[in-house]
Design an enzyme around this catalytic site. Structure first.
Site, PDB file in Angstrom:
ATOM      1  N   SER A 120       0.827  -1.206   0.000  1.00  0.00           N
ATOM      2  CA  SER A 120       0.000   0.000   0.000  1.00  0.00           C
ATOM      3  C   SER A 120       0.869   1.267   0.000  1.00  0.00           C
ATOM      4  O   SER A 120       1.608   1.493  -0.959  1.00  0.00           O
ATOM      5  CB  SER A 120      -0.969  -0.049   1.181  1.00  0.00           C
ATOM      6  OG  SER A 120      -2.013   0.891   1.016  1.00  0.00           O
ATOM      7  N   HIS A 175      -7.936  -5.452  -0.245  1.00  0.00           N
ATOM      8  CA  HIS A 175      -6.720  -4.714   0.094  1.00  0.00           C
ATOM      9  C   HIS A 175      -5.903  -5.486   1.124  1.00  0.00           C
ATOM     10  O   HIS A 175      -5.934  -5.182   2.329  1.00  0.00           O
ATOM     11  CB  HIS A 175      -7.107  -3.334   0.640  1.00  0.00           C
ATOM     12  CG  HIS A 175      -5.964  -2.374   0.731  1.00  0.00           C
ATOM     13  ND1 HIS A 175      -5.315  -1.881  -0.372  1.00  0.00           N
ATOM     14  CD2 HIS A 175      -5.361  -1.805   1.810  1.00  0.00           C
ATOM     15  CE1 HIS A 175      -4.368  -1.047   0.011  1.00  0.00           C
ATOM     16  NE2 HIS A 175      -4.362  -0.993   1.329  1.00  0.00           N
ATOM     17  N   ASP A 181     -10.190  -4.750  -4.629  1.00  0.00           N
ATOM     18  CA  ASP A 181      -9.634  -3.759  -3.705  1.00  0.00           C
ATOM     19  C   ASP A 181     -10.386  -2.437  -3.859  1.00  0.00           C
ATOM     20  O   ASP A 181     -10.375  -1.823  -4.924  1.00  0.00           O
ATOM     21  CB  ASP A 181      -8.145  -3.556  -4.000  1.00  0.00           C
ATOM     22  CG  ASP A 181      -7.421  -2.802  -2.888  1.00  0.00           C
ATOM     23  OD1 ASP A 181      -8.073  -2.007  -2.181  1.00  0.00           O
ATOM     24  OD2 ASP A 181      -6.202  -3.004  -2.738  1.00  0.00           O
TER      25      ASP A 181
END
Length: 289
Positions: free
Chosen positions: A133, A218, A191
């Protein structure tokens, strides 16, 4: 270094001077990877989340986890900051971060870059970077900066999970040149935090790309479905690394042998000079008689 480190001594040369010792190259039997966590995580939490992944790849890679220098702003203004919730930088004026934010600042980025550079130097050597991320966004930026020689970090490969292109204006120059190192890009088709199109856009800035798309959201996937992809990727990186060390070792040996030959040539020249001087002296004695 791991406990599996081995020292390999370069083959001795019969022509090398006995006073010269052959160099020793330390062969790391695993590639070492510096790992950058996501927003509101820290190094320990990220390490725990990657337990299965690390187990899959333990034969080929060693992973080192560090924490961002900034404590993330609390979700609610009246709440107390949580020390374990870390941030590499903030891209909103309120001190928070959102991956989909465009055109914002990058508060604290330089501090984080210096921290990663220091870890790369003092906890290394490392061969690769891995991020999730915001950490994957950071890895992408570092790769771009390394391409332009704007950081001391020189990754040989990278793994980017749920990564994205930073929307901060100060980061735009990092994406100007495509990066050629091998990269594995991982993202989920479901996601909702970092949509897969954002991760695909990041992948487009790299030349040597492998994509692993999973059906989830995610997170960093580590099931039997992804296991072989991870093994193959790190097996290839280790092979490349060992081949590089072998070439480096061969070059070192060639250099030493070349130096030994130069010394022998010098010795031959000196012998010739002595012989010539002796002959000349003998000639002078004959003439004086």
């Amino acid at each position: 270094m791991t406990n599996n480190d081995a020292a390999v001594e370069a083959p001795s040369s019969s022509r090398a001077s006995s006073s010269k010792q052959q160099p020793k190259l330390e062969i790391t039997e695993k590639v070492r990877v510096l790992c950058l966590h996501g927003y509101r995580q820290d190094g320990d939490a990220f390490k725990n989340k990657l337990g299965s992944f690390r187990k899959f790849t333990s034969k080929y890679a060693e992973f080192v986890f560090i924490s961002a220098p900034h404590i993330a702003a609390p979700l609610e203004s009246a709440a107390e900051p949580v020390p374990e919730q870390r941030s590499w930088w903030a891209n909103k004026d309120d001190g928070t971060f959102k991956g989909t934010n465009k055109g914002g600042p990058a508060f604290g980025f330089q501090d984080s870059l210096r921290l990663v550079e220091e870890a790369w130097k003092t906890q290394g050597p490392f061969q690769g970077l891995l991020g999730f991320s915001q950490g994957a966004c950071f890895v992408g930026l570092i790769c771009g900066l390394a391409k332009k020689k704007l950081t001391s970090i020189r990754p040989e490969f990278a793994v980017l999970s749920s990564g994205f292109v930073s929307g901060s204006l100060v980061h735009m120059s990092a994406y100007e040149e495509p990066v050629s190192i091998p990269t594995l890009h991982i993202y989920g088709s479901s996601d909702e935090i970092i949509p897969k199109d954002m991760s695909a856009l990041l992948a487009s800035h790299f030349k040597n790309v492998e994509v692993l798309e999973h059906g989830g959201g995610h997170y960093f996937p580590a099931t039997a479905q992804q296991k072989q992809t991870y093994i193959n990727f790190f097996q290839d990186r280790l092979q490349e690394y060992l081949e590089h060390l072998e070439l480096q070792q061969s070059s070192s040996v060639s250099f030493i042998e070349s130096g030994a030959e130069d010394n022998d040539d010098d010795g031959d020249a000196n012998d010739a000079e002595v012989a010539a001087a002796t002959a000349a002296a003998g000639s002078d004695l004959d003439d004086s008689d």
